[in-house]
Design a protein around this motif. Structure first.
Motif, PDB file in Angstrom:
ATOM      1  N   GLY A 170       1.140  -1.139  -0.229  1.00  0.00           N
ATOM      2  CA  GLY A 170      -0.465   0.496   0.165  1.00  0.00           C
ATOM      3  C   GLY A 170       1.218   1.077   0.212  1.00  0.00           C
ATOM      4  O   GLY A 170       2.157   1.082  -0.061  1.00  0.00           O
ATOM      5  N   GLY A 171       0.096   2.681  -0.117  1.00  0.00           N
ATOM      6  CA  GLY A 171       0.377   3.964   0.249  1.00  0.00           C
ATOM      7  C   GLY A 171       1.669   3.940  -1.352  1.00  0.00           C
ATOM      8  O   GLY A 171       2.157   5.089  -1.069  1.00  0.00           O
ATOM      9  N   LEU A 172       1.255   3.618  -2.087  1.00  0.00           N
ATOM     10  CA  LEU A 172       2.018   3.544  -3.844  1.00  0.00           C
ATOM     11  C   LEU A 172       0.428   4.001  -4.603  1.00  0.00           C
ATOM     12  O   LEU A 172      -0.456   2.560  -4.137  1.00  0.00           O
ATOM     13  CB  LEU A 172       2.800   2.642  -3.747  1.00  0.00           C
ATOM     14  N   LEU A 173       0.424   4.729  -5.722  1.00  0.00           N
ATOM     15  CA  LEU A 173      -0.689   4.508  -6.602  1.00  0.00           C
ATOM     16  C   LEU A 173      -0.214   4.460  -7.374  1.00  0.00           C
ATOM     17  O   LEU A 173       0.561   5.587  -7.895  1.00  0.00           O
ATOM     18  CB  LEU A 173      -1.351   5.376  -6.533  1.00  0.00           C
ATOM     19  N   LEU A 174      -0.422   3.985  -8.746  1.00  0.00           N
ATOM     20  CA  LEU A 174       0.355   4.060  -9.642  1.00  0.00           C
ATOM     21  C   LEU A 174      -0.903   4.687 -11.211  1.00  0.00           C
ATOM     22  O   LEU A 174      -0.257   5.124 -12.205  1.00  0.00           O
ATOM     23  CB  LEU A 174       0.610   3.025 -10.491  1.00  0.00           C
ATOM     24  N   THR A 175      -1.579   5.376 -10.929  1.00  0.00           N
ATOM     25  CA  THR A 175      -2.931   5.643 -11.563  1.00  0.00           C
ATOM     26  C   THR A 175      -2.477   7.041 -11.942  1.00  0.00           C
ATOM     27  O   THR A 175      -3.437   7.035 -13.200  1.00  0.00           O
ATOM     28  CB  THR A 175      -4.595   6.147 -11.468  1.00  0.00           C
ATOM     29  N   GLY A 176      -1.948   7.276 -11.493  1.00  0.00           N
ATOM     30  CA  GLY A 176      -1.148   8.506 -12.026  1.00  0.00           C
ATOM     31  C   GLY A 176      -0.340   9.300 -12.866  1.00  0.00           C
ATOM     32  O   GLY A 176       0.432  10.309 -13.556  1.00  0.00           O
ATOM     33  N   VAL A 177       0.106   7.666 -13.968  1.00  0.00           N
ATOM     34  CA  VAL A 177       1.580   7.722 -14.430  1.00  0.00           C
ATOM     35  C   VAL A 177       1.315   8.129 -15.361  1.00  0.00           C
ATOM     36  O   VAL A 177       0.587   7.319 -16.029  1.00  0.00           O
ATOM     37  CB  VAL A 177       2.288   6.572 -14.238  1.00  0.00           C
ATOM     38  N   GLU A 178       2.310   9.357 -15.532  1.00  0.00           N
ATOM     39  CA  GLU A 178       1.634   9.869 -17.762  1.00  0.00           C
ATOM     40  C   GLU A 178       2.601   9.108 -17.637  1.00  0.00           C
ATOM     41  O   GLU A 178       2.313   8.962 -19.338  1.00  0.00           O
ATOM     42  CB  GLU A 178       1.809  11.524 -16.600  1.00  0.00           C
ATOM     43  N   ILE A 179       3.886   9.097 -18.014  1.00  0.00           N
ATOM     44  CA  ILE A 179       5.159   9.099 -18.674  1.00  0.00           C
ATOM     45  C   ILE A 179       5.522   7.588 -17.988  1.00  0.00           C
ATOM     46  O   ILE A 179       5.879   7.644 -16.792  1.00  0.00           O
ATOM     47  CB  ILE A 179       6.621   9.100 -18.868  1.00  0.00           C
ATOM     48  N   LEU A 180       6.078   5.840 -18.835  1.00  0.00           N
ATOM     49  CA  LEU A 180       6.834   5.110 -18.739  1.00  0.00           C
ATOM     50  C   LEU A 180       7.905   4.436 -19.271  1.00  0.00           C
ATOM     51  O   LEU A 180       7.517   5.106 -19.759  1.00  0.00           O
ATOM     52  CB  LEU A 180       5.382   3.486 -18.331  1.00  0.00           C
ATOM     53  N   VAL A 181       8.530   4.565 -18.293  1.00  0.00           N
ATOM     54  CA  VAL A 181       9.400   4.093 -19.560  1.00  0.00           C
ATOM     55  C   VAL A 181      10.094   2.884 -18.815  1.00  0.00           C
ATOM     56  O   VAL A 181      10.346   2.158 -18.014  1.00  0.00           O
ATOM     57  CB  VAL A 181      11.215   5.154 -19.018  1.00  0.00           C
ATOM     58  N   ILE A 182      10.330   1.821 -19.814  1.00  0.00           N
ATOM     59  CA  ILE A 182      11.253   0.435 -19.790  1.00  0.00           C
ATOM     60  C   ILE A 182      12.581   0.666 -19.921  1.00  0.00           C
ATOM     61  O   ILE A 182      12.600   0.921 -21.377  1.00  0.00           O
ATOM     62  CB  ILE A 182      10.074  -0.585 -19.734  1.00  0.00           C
ATOM     63  N   ASP A 183      13.255   0.503 -19.488  1.00  0.00           N
ATOM     64  CA  ASP A 183      14.732   0.386 -20.066  1.00  0.00           C
ATOM     65  C   ASP A 183      15.631  -0.813 -20.094  1.00  0.00           C
ATOM     66  O   ASP A 183      15.210  -1.801 -18.975  1.00  0.00           O
ATOM     67  CB  ASP A 183      15.490   1.334 -19.343  1.00  0.00           C
ATOM     68  N   GLU A 184      16.385  -0.779 -20.445  1.00  0.00           N
ATOM     69  CA  GLU A 184      16.715  -3.045 -21.186  1.00  0.00           C
ATOM     70  C   GLU A 184      15.566  -3.553 -20.896  1.00  0.00           C
ATOM     71  O   GLU A 184      16.050  -4.539 -19.924  1.00  0.00           O
ATOM     72  CB  GLU A 184      18.367  -2.885 -20.190  1.00  0.00           C
ATOM     73  N   ALA A 185      15.127  -3.778 -22.153  1.00  0.00           N
ATOM     74  CA  ALA A 185      13.781  -4.873 -21.693  1.00  0.00           C
ATOM     75  C   ALA A 185      14.147  -6.096 -21.855  1.00  0.00           C
ATOM     76  O   ALA A 185      14.114  -7.246 -21.046  1.00  0.00           O
ATOM     77  CB  ALA A 185      12.488  -4.385 -22.576  1.00  0.00           C
ATOM     78  N   ASP A 186      15.278  -6.074 -22.773  1.00  0.00           N
ATOM     79  CA  ASP A 186      15.638  -7.329 -22.832  1.00  0.00           C
ATOM     80  C   ASP A 186      16.171  -7.978 -21.869  1.00  0.00           C
ATOM     81  O   ASP A 186      16.621  -9.466 -21.730  1.00  0.00           O
ATOM     82  CB  ASP A 186      16.637  -7.663 -24.784  1.00  0.00           C
ATOM     83  N   ARG A 187      17.392  -6.945 -21.102  1.00  0.00           N
ATOM     84  CA  ARG A 187      17.903  -8.139 -20.191  1.00  0.00           C
ATOM     85  C   ARG A 187      16.711  -8.455 -19.071  1.00  0.00           C
ATOM     86  O   ARG A 187      17.031  -8.596 -18.060  1.00  0.00           O
ATOM     87  CB  ARG A 187      19.217  -6.757 -19.529  1.00  0.00           C
ATOM     88  N   MET A 188      16.142  -7.317 -18.774  1.00  0.00           N
ATOM     89  CA  MET A 188      14.501  -7.794 -17.860  1.00  0.00           C
ATOM     90  C   MET A 188      14.296  -9.093 -18.672  1.00  0.00           C
ATOM     91  O   MET A 188      13.674 -10.179 -17.483  1.00  0.00           O
ATOM     92  CB  MET A 188      13.596  -7.240 -18.565  1.00  0.00           C
ATOM     93  N   LEU A 189      13.826  -9.156 -19.650  1.00  0.00           N
ATOM     94  CA  LEU A 189      13.719 -10.736 -19.978  1.00  0.00           C
ATOM     95  C   LEU A 189      14.685 -11.875 -20.356  1.00  0.00           C
ATOM     96  O   LEU A 189      14.218 -12.737 -19.494  1.00  0.00           O
ATOM     97  CB  LEU A 189      13.156 -10.911 -21.738  1.00  0.00           C
ATOM     98  N   ASP A 190      15.797 -11.596 -19.250  1.00  0.00           N
ATOM     99  CA  ASP A 190      17.270 -12.291 -19.440  1.00  0.00           C
ATOM    100  C   ASP A 190      16.929 -12.885 -17.631  1.00  0.00           C
ATOM    101  O   ASP A 190      16.999 -13.494 -17.141  1.00  0.00           O
ATOM    102  CB  ASP A 190      18.078 -11.971 -19.060  1.00  0.00           C
TER     103      ASP A 190
END
Ligand code: AMP
Length: 458
Positions: free
Chosen positions: A140-160
């Motif tokens: 709790g204590g965190l709401l993600l519904t106000g996120v206007e910009i999302l960055v995913i960095d190094e997606a292929d490493r996330m996959l690995d």
């Protein structure tokens, strides 16, 4: 093309100038104008291309209008590792210095309470690793519904690293109307599927891998007479002692060797430290900070530890071992000659490395130049001196010892009396390697001139 041509505001341009940059890299020139319009971006670029600033700069610009609300971050950056997340936060500190912007960092090794306070006050930017973010969301204590910009960095490493299910969960917690800036060095099918599902009509910006455009890297090979660790370490020292070696990353194939090489260099008076996964987070960050500030000159690393680290302006890359996988060679040397700067790489090649060298030559499409160093000729023990050495050892009734070796280590039953026979054997072997590295003890001091002699000479 200059930064002033990209549509950025004067406050941001002045921070970029203060950071010492005036020409955008290709990924920056391609991605920044698109991101500024609010469109989704699919950036295909790897570390070293300047990709971090290609999303940080437009984010600061777009977030400079509007204010954050309590517990509702306005933007979210997901990075696969703590180091990478910390580097992204450093980029924000550099470029947002003329803006009032709150940033929170949710990663292991950073205490949670101060970050929670920032989130409670309202964070403009939240930087996190996926696991940590979900932990905090679930508490709790965190709401993600106000996120206007999302960055995913190094997606292929996330996959690995097996993070894709976490990413999918997070994506479902975000509002559908948002901008997504998505970065990956490669596009395997699983990553393409994510892009197809979660991005809206993205503009694709692709830049060449830096190592394929590395005309700025002078690549050398340095042949050693044999593959003994001490021969290789002596050759490494000779390579480091050449002119123009400002700082460098030294790669070893095995984690164990990373420590051995770092300690050996330190003993020979070099400013060096190891970085690998067994060190705790605080230690790794401290070492990296020292290297970045120039306090530390040489960083000894394994491929896994070095991947994703943002290490600016390295003059040299040294390969103590030629990598087993030729692709790793390209990644390693890509650490130098970045962003148009000149760099050099030196790879030690032993007589057993013929096949591995052929694979590298095939991949890079050219023969690295041979480096001939006088010191390296002398480094392998010549047959006579090896005999002398053996004689002197037998005269003293055992193996020659360096001054750092404890007498107990030479006792034949040391392994049995140690808590773990395997550990005991390993540490004895390592100490032995180091002791041998100290140079030919019977004649003179070698590299180890006692401190009292140096003092009296001053
Ligand atoms: P990155 O790919 O984001 O990890 O950046 C690689 C390195 O290039 C970092 O050390 C940056 O500080 C540096 N860098 C970023 N943008 C530029 C630029 N426009 N010119 C020169 N260097 C840059």
């Amino acid at each position: 093309m200059k930064f002033t041509d990209l549509g950025l505001s004067p406050n941001l341009l002045s921070a970029i100038t203060d950071a010492g940059y005036d020409t955008p890299t290709p990924i920056q020139a391609g991605a920044i104008p698109i991101a500024l319009t609010g469109k989704d971006v699919l950036g295909i670029a790897q570390t070293g291309t300047g990709k971090t600033a290609s999303f940080t700069l437009p984010m600061i610009e777009r977030l400079s209008r509007g204010r954050a609300r309590a517990r509702m971050p306005r933007s979210l950056i997901l990075a696969p590792t703590r180091e990478l997340a910390a580097q992204v936060s450093e980029n924000f500190e550099t470029y947002a210095k003329n803006h009032k912007m709150n940033m929170a960092l949710l990663i292991g090794g950073v205490s949670f309470e101060p970050q929670k306070r920032i989130l409670d006050q309202g964070a403009d930017v939240l930087i996190a690793t996926p696991g940590r973010l979900l932990d905090h969301f679930e508490r709790g204590g965190l709401l993600l519904t106000g996120v206007e910009i999302l960055v995913i960095d190094e997606a292929d490493r996330m996959l690995d690293m097996g993070f894709i299910p976490d990413i999918e969960r997070i994506l479902k917690l975000l509002p559908p109307r948002r901008q997504t800036l998505f970065f990956s060095a490669t596009m395997p099918p699983e990553i393409q599927r994510l892009v197809d599902t979660f991005l809206r009509d993205p503009e694709r910006v692709e830049v060449a891998r830096p190592a394929q455009t590395a005309e700025t890297i002078q690549q050398y090979i340095l042949r050693t007479a044999d593959s003994q660790p001490k021969t290789k370490r002596a050759a490494l020292r000779a390579a480091i002692n050449r002119d123009g070696v400002k700082n460098g990353i030294i790669f070893c194939n095995r984690k164990r060797d990373v420590d051995i090489v770092a300690r050996s260099l330190k003993r020979h008076g070099f400013s060096a430290a190891a970085i690998h996964g067994d060190l705790d987070q605080a230690q790794r960050m401290k070492t990296l900070a020292e290297f970045k500030s120039g306090e530390l000159r040489l960083l000894v690393a394994s491929d896994v530890a070095a991947r994703g680290l943002d290490i600016p302006a390295v003059s040299h890359v040294f390969n103590v071992d030629i990598p087993r996988n030729a692709d790793d060679y390209v990644h390693r040397i890509g650490r130098t000659g970045r962003a148009g700067l000149e760099g050099e790489s030196v790879t030690l090649v032993t007589p057993e490395d013929r096949k591995a060298l052929a694979a590298v030559v095939k991949l890079i499409g050219r023969e690295p130049e041979e480096l001939a160093l006088a010191d390296v000729e002398a480094a392998p023990e010549a047959p006579e001196s090896a005999q002398d050495d053996a004689k002197s050892r037998s005269r003293r009734g055992g193996r020659r010892r360096g001054k750092t070796e404890k007498p107990a280590e030479a006792q034949p039953d040391a392994a049995e009396s140690a808590p773990s026979a395997r550990e005991g054997g390993r540490s004895r072997r390592r100490k032995r390697d180091e002791a041998e590295d100290a140079g030919p003890a019977p004649r003179g001091f070698g590299d180890h001139v006692p401190e009292f002699l140096l003092r009296s000479a001053l």
